[in-house]
Motif scaffolding. Structure first.
Motif, PDB file in Angstrom:
ATOM      1  N   ALA A  84       0.780  -1.337  -0.050  1.00  0.00           N
ATOM      2  CA  ALA A  84       0.088  -0.105  -0.015  1.00  0.00           C
ATOM      3  C   ALA A  84       0.966   1.194   0.058  1.00  0.00           C
ATOM      4  O   ALA A  84       0.540   2.180  -0.556  1.00  0.00           O
ATOM      5  CB  ALA A  84      -1.064  -0.047   1.210  1.00  0.00           C
ATOM      6  N   ALA A  85       2.002   1.185   0.511  1.00  0.00           N
ATOM      7  CA  ALA A  85       2.939   2.387   0.537  1.00  0.00           C
ATOM      8  C   ALA A  85       3.766   2.751  -0.547  1.00  0.00           C
ATOM      9  O   ALA A  85       4.308   3.508  -0.729  1.00  0.00           O
ATOM     10  CB  ALA A  85       3.997   2.228   1.991  1.00  0.00           C
ATOM     11  N   GLN A  86       3.625   1.518  -1.378  1.00  0.00           N
ATOM     12  CA  GLN A  86       4.479   1.678  -2.748  1.00  0.00           C
ATOM     13  C   GLN A  86       3.663   2.876  -3.935  1.00  0.00           C
ATOM     14  O   GLN A  86       2.370   2.806  -3.869  1.00  0.00           O
ATOM     15  CB  GLN A  86       4.659   0.374  -3.208  1.00  0.00           C
ATOM     16  N   PRO A  87       4.387   3.195  -4.749  1.00  0.00           N
ATOM     17  CA  PRO A  87       3.662   4.095  -5.982  1.00  0.00           C
ATOM     18  C   PRO A  87       2.836   3.209  -6.875  1.00  0.00           C
ATOM     19  O   PRO A  87       3.303   1.849  -7.083  1.00  0.00           O
ATOM     20  CB  PRO A  87       4.979   4.610  -6.583  1.00  0.00           C
ATOM     21  N   GLU A  88       1.708   3.715  -7.092  1.00  0.00           N
ATOM     22  CA  GLU A  88       1.048   2.998  -8.209  1.00  0.00           C
ATOM     23  C   GLU A  88       1.507   3.098  -9.615  1.00  0.00           C
ATOM     24  O   GLU A  88       1.728   4.051 -10.082  1.00  0.00           O
ATOM     25  CB  GLU A  88      -0.381   3.447  -8.117  1.00  0.00           C
ATOM     26  N   LEU A  89       1.664   1.962 -10.205  1.00  0.00           N
ATOM     27  CA  LEU A  89       2.423   1.785 -11.635  1.00  0.00           C
ATOM     28  C   LEU A  89       1.624   1.832 -12.664  1.00  0.00           C
ATOM     29  O   LEU A  89       1.927   1.552 -13.723  1.00  0.00           O
ATOM     30  CB  LEU A  89       3.425   0.769 -11.633  1.00  0.00           C
ATOM     31  N   LYS A  90       0.032   1.405 -12.413  1.00  0.00           N
ATOM     32  CA  LYS A  90      -0.668   1.078 -13.407  1.00  0.00           C
ATOM     33  C   LYS A  90      -0.856   1.911 -14.400  1.00  0.00           C
ATOM     34  O   LYS A  90      -1.186   2.010 -15.820  1.00  0.00           O
ATOM     35  CB  LYS A  90      -2.214   0.467 -13.044  1.00  0.00           C
ATOM     36  N   GLY A  91      -0.775   3.244 -14.009  1.00  0.00           N
ATOM     37  CA  GLY A  91      -0.782   4.434 -15.058  1.00  0.00           C
ATOM     38  C   GLY A  91       0.325   4.653 -15.944  1.00  0.00           C
ATOM     39  O   GLY A  91       0.290   5.515 -16.830  1.00  0.00           O
ATOM     40  N   ALA A 104      -4.151  -2.137 -29.723  1.00  0.00           N
ATOM     41  CA  ALA A 104      -4.256  -2.449 -28.260  1.00  0.00           C
ATOM     42  C   ALA A 104      -5.122  -1.108 -27.754  1.00  0.00           C
ATOM     43  O   ALA A 104      -4.963  -0.156 -28.357  1.00  0.00           O
ATOM     44  CB  ALA A 104      -3.157  -2.672 -27.411  1.00  0.00           C
ATOM     45  N   THR A 105      -5.839  -1.211 -26.634  1.00  0.00           N
ATOM     46  CA  THR A 105      -6.416  -0.081 -25.968  1.00  0.00           C
ATOM     47  C   THR A 105      -5.820  -0.056 -24.510  1.00  0.00           C
ATOM     48  O   THR A 105      -5.642  -1.254 -24.056  1.00  0.00           O
ATOM     49  CB  THR A 105      -7.714   0.049 -26.072  1.00  0.00           C
ATOM     50  N   TYR A 106      -5.698   1.223 -23.714  1.00  0.00           N
ATOM     51  CA  TYR A 106      -5.268   0.999 -22.513  1.00  0.00           C
ATOM     52  C   TYR A 106      -5.835   2.299 -21.745  1.00  0.00           C
ATOM     53  O   TYR A 106      -5.317   3.397 -22.399  1.00  0.00           O
ATOM     54  CB  TYR A 106      -3.742   0.636 -22.090  1.00  0.00           C
ATOM     55  N   GLY A 111      -7.101   1.295 -15.720  1.00  0.00           N
ATOM     56  CA  GLY A 111      -6.491  -0.104 -16.122  1.00  0.00           C
ATOM     57  C   GLY A 111      -7.174  -0.931 -16.699  1.00  0.00           C
ATOM     58  O   GLY A 111      -6.759  -1.957 -16.957  1.00  0.00           O
ATOM     59  N   ALA A 112      -8.166  -0.439 -17.598  1.00  0.00           N
ATOM     60  CA  ALA A 112      -8.940  -1.240 -18.280  1.00  0.00           C
ATOM     61  C   ALA A 112      -8.385  -1.210 -19.925  1.00  0.00           C
ATOM     62  O   ALA A 112      -7.923  -0.101 -20.144  1.00  0.00           O
ATOM     63  CB  ALA A 112     -10.376  -0.817 -18.476  1.00  0.00           C
ATOM     64  N   GLY A 113      -8.310  -2.343 -20.754  1.00  0.00           N
ATOM     65  CA  GLY A 113      -7.739  -2.455 -21.923  1.00  0.00           C
ATOM     66  C   GLY A 113      -7.932  -3.483 -22.469  1.00  0.00           C
ATOM     67  O   GLY A 113      -8.657  -4.325 -22.135  1.00  0.00           O
ATOM     68  N   VAL A 195      -6.202  -3.855 -15.115  1.00  0.00           N
ATOM     69  CA  VAL A 195      -5.193  -4.187 -14.078  1.00  0.00           C
ATOM     70  C   VAL A 195      -5.677  -3.053 -12.943  1.00  0.00           C
ATOM     71  O   VAL A 195      -5.487  -1.728 -13.153  1.00  0.00           O
ATOM     72  CB  VAL A 195      -3.878  -3.464 -14.724  1.00  0.00           C
ATOM     73  N   HIS A 196      -5.888  -3.716 -11.833  1.00  0.00           N
ATOM     74  CA  HIS A 196      -6.650  -2.977 -10.962  1.00  0.00           C
ATOM     75  C   HIS A 196      -5.352  -2.208  -9.944  1.00  0.00           C
ATOM     76  O   HIS A 196      -5.630  -1.106  -9.324  1.00  0.00           O
ATOM     77  CB  HIS A 196      -7.488  -3.853  -9.850  1.00  0.00           C
ATOM     78  N   SER A 197      -4.314  -2.948 -10.078  1.00  0.00           N
ATOM     79  CA  SER A 197      -2.933  -2.216  -9.363  1.00  0.00           C
ATOM     80  C   SER A 197      -1.637  -3.093  -9.904  1.00  0.00           C
ATOM     81  O   SER A 197      -1.876  -4.130 -10.214  1.00  0.00           O
ATOM     82  CB  SER A 197      -3.331  -2.517  -7.952  1.00  0.00           C
TER      83      SER A 197
END
Length: 385
Positions: A84-91, A104-106, A111-113, A195-197
């Motif tokens: 939880a403390a780590q940076p979110e990378l899905k973006g 592809a789509t993203y 996180g949907a693609g 990709v939720h996270s």
């Protein structure tokens, strides 16, 4: 006896005295980085897994341990809190295409693609996430097709995992083998996903892909290594300077050969391991020195112990806690430095990539750090393990 250590260690030690009369491992290790620490703690039940991709916990007696996560840099946090403390990378996902196929789509926010392919690997679209090679990542993913969504190190590489709709929404803990995690279609079709996270999980995590060589969780917060084949390979490397290795667990009642509790060895002059000899004495290899030189005095066969090997470039020491008492088992000049390129094994020694000197032990924890430990610090730390 070794000197008083560095300023960070002393600050932590004094802070420990002010708040309860001593220092624990986390206070002693404060200020070190993830690469400088190893802490595999089997008393915890949230960070050991029956598969190397981290899907099914090994939290009950008898369950195999294929992945044991290193919490050395987590500061006492649980796995969930550390992630939880780590940076979110899905973006950070980026779409790409090879050959001619459906694009592809993203959506970097949700996180949907989707990805597609008409042939592999010549004609496919993909979504790639930049990562650090060799690091571990937790991916929380949901796939909309039974045909699956291979996650690869490259567009044509062998899949690390292949989530599908049959598994529903799943979290995986996976090691990257390149600078990308690439989501591709698992068949000649279009596959949707979310990709939720995606977050990095710091640590020098340990794995064993061979089922017959996996230790098994036991009641009481220990992992049982069979002394024949069981071992876990970490990514932790020793340094040429100060080092400390600490083991808590049992020692066999009978030892037909030297058993390595943890560590590694390069050439004959580059050792860094802690073990027990056939007489039940603590022993170690450091640089060119072997277990015939670095050896303790107390017979620990059949006992539960806390043992430490520590050195600073000039002096090597062995410390022991047994039945509530601590002793300095060995202290003498250091001859040379350890390997800095062969990672540690647990429950065995990693000799230039090959496991050997297997240990028949019930291990509570394995710890290591790029720092020297004094005898006074060991007395305090060992009493708290």
């Amino acid at each position: 006896m070794l000197g008083t250590g560095n300023a960070i260690g002393q600050t932590a030690l004094y802070a420990g005295w002010r708040h309860g009369g001593g220092v624990d491992w986390q206070a002693w290790a404060a200020g070190l980085t993830a690469a400088q620490l190893l802490d595999i703690d089997y008393t915890k039940t949230d960070r050991h897994w029956q598969n190397v991709t981290g899907q099914t916990l090994a939290d009950d007696a008898g369950e195999p341990i294929a992945l044991a996560m290193d919490s050395g840099s987590w500061g006492g946090r649980s796995l969930a809190d550390e992630v939880a403390a780590q940076p979110e990378l899905k973006g950070t996902g980026m779409v790409g295409i090879v050959g001619s196929t459906t694009a592809a789509t993203y959506n970097t926010a949700t996180g949907a693609g989707s990805v597609a392919r008409s042939s592999f690997p010549a004609n496919q679209s993909y979504v790639a996430f930049p990562v650090v090679a060799g690091a571990y990542y937790e991916i929380d993913i949901e796939v909309g097709s039974i045909l699956g969504l291979p996650i690869r190190p490259t567009t044509s590489g062998v899949a690390i995992i292949q989530p599908s709709s049959s598994g529903g929404r799943v979290k995986y803990r996976i090691a990257s083998t390149s600078t990308e995690l690439v989501l591709t279609a698992g068949a000649d079709t279009t596959v949707s996903f979310t990709v939720h996270s995606l977050k990095r999980v710091p640590g020098n995590h340990s794995t064993q892909t061979t089922g017959a060589s996996q230790p098994a969780r036991q009641a009481g917060g220990v992992a049982r290594f069979d002394g024949t084949a069981d071992n876990l390979l970490t990514s932790f490397l020793a340094q040429a300077g100060a080092m400390t290795l600490v083991y808590k667990g049992t020692v066999p009642a009978t030892l037909a050969a030297v058993q390595a509790l943890m560590g590694s060895s390069g050439s004959s002059a580059n050792r860094c391991w802690l073990g027990v000899n056939t007489s039940g004495r603590l022993c170690a290899g450091v640089g060119s020195q072997t277990e015939s030189t670095i050896v303790g005095t107390t017979d620990v066969r059949g006992k539960t112990i806390v043992a430490a090997l520590t050195f600073d470039g000039s002096t090597v020491s062995l410390f022991l806690r047994l039945d509530g008492a601590t002793t300095e088992e060995y202290s003498a000049a250091q001859a040379s430095t350890p390997t800095t390129s062969v990672p540690f094994r647990l429950g065995a020694m990693n000799s230039n990539g090959a496991a050997g000197a297997y240990a028949a032990i019930d291990a509570s924890s394995f710890k290591a750090a790029h720092k020297v430990m004094t005898y006074a610090q060991f007395m305090s730390i060992a009493a708290r393990l």
